[in-house]
Motif scaffolding. Sequence first.
Motif, PDB file in Angstrom:
ATOM      1  N   LYS A  41     -26.960  -4.248 100.243  1.00 28.41           N
ATOM      2  CA  LYS A  41     -26.727  -5.065  98.837  1.00 28.41           C
ATOM      3  C   LYS A  41     -25.788  -3.992  97.917  1.00 28.41           C
ATOM      4  N   LEU A  44     -24.426  -3.822  93.912  1.00 32.83           N
ATOM      5  CA  LEU A  44     -24.029  -4.501  92.666  1.00 32.83           C
ATOM      6  C   LEU A  44     -22.426  -3.792  92.041  1.00 32.83           C
ATOM      7  N   GLU A  82     -24.706  -8.433 100.815  1.00 29.34           N
ATOM      8  CA  GLU A  82     -24.948  -9.270  99.943  1.00 29.34           C
ATOM      9  C   GLU A  82     -24.699  -8.672  98.519  1.00 29.34           C
ATOM     10  N   LEU A  94     -23.911  -8.629  94.146  1.00 27.29           N
ATOM     11  CA  LEU A  94     -23.933  -9.186  92.745  1.00 27.29           C
ATOM     12  C   LEU A  94     -22.958  -8.547  91.824  1.00 27.29           C
ATOM     13  N   VAL A 151     -21.137  -8.521  88.089  1.00 29.72           N
ATOM     14  CA  VAL A 151     -21.339  -9.231  86.748  1.00 29.72           C
ATOM     15  C   VAL A 151     -20.034  -8.535  85.782  1.00 29.72           C
ATOM     16  N   PHE A 197     -32.307  -6.605  91.042  1.00 27.80           N
ATOM     17  CA  PHE A 197     -31.672  -6.858  92.155  1.00 27.80           C
ATOM     18  C   PHE A 197     -31.749  -5.752  93.258  1.00 27.80           C
TER      19      PHE A 197
END
Length: 301
Positions: free
Chosen positions: A2, A4, A27, A29, A31, A51
Amino acid sequence: MKILITGCNGQVGNSLVKLLSSMLTVEFLAVDHKQLDITDGPAVIKLVNEFKPDVIVNAAAYTSVDKAEQEIELSYAINRDGPLFLAQASNMVCASLIHISTDYVFDGNKNGEYEELDVPRARSVYGASKLAGEEAVIKECNRAVVIRTSWVFSEFGNNFVKTMLALSKRQNSIMVVDDQIGGPTYAGDLANEIVKISELIYLNKNFPFGIYHYSGFPYVTWYEFADTIFDIAAVYQIIQEKPSLNPIKTNLYPAVAKRPKNSCLSMDKIENTLSIRPSNWKVGLERVLLNLRVPNESNRN
């Protein structure tokens, strides 16, 4: 794994999103500053806790080099305090942090390539704030990778390539600095290496964290870079006629902030330690110009 990504609307952030969108094993994310203000410590901690990433890539930065000389507090808030909060949050969830920094941490007076152990001496507010961010990240997080890079360009956002193409539409003659040298870096290549480093971190408990340099090669002046941009743009018929280029010295070019004359970053460490080779910026430049040509062609139809 994961990941970010902060600063997803910037050149590197956009390139990372484009790359990771095609990877089924990751995966992520992504922003931007509206979704996460990295200068808001509690907001950073809240999102990271929710997250729970394995790796945080900080591609957010205040990059207006000249405006930073007036917007000092904002520059330090984004370039120093934001990375500090991300480092603190990464510790809370045992994540690693990849932080993107810059050649501007050096004064540019060295003869030869800058190595990771060379003492930084920033000449501008932008460079000093980025250096402060590096120091905060390294001090706060023992699972941090700082990547210093230079002269980033891509299909996304504002950069030197787009500036030169825009000027060529308005001017037959363009002045370009010829006494600053560095390695233009294609953001797509930098994104590829960031993902590779993320995978190495994820799979290797003994990953060698620390500061690394990564940029394009061969080194050129801004004048030589511009000359190559127009040569390739002419071949791909992005411009109808190559403008006349006139070399100019830095002291004659009006700029508020001081720029390093030497931005050559040694990549021996990243190549020997992580088997990551320099970016071939000429190949990256062709990709960017081909991508920029597509909307122009569609507009003519």
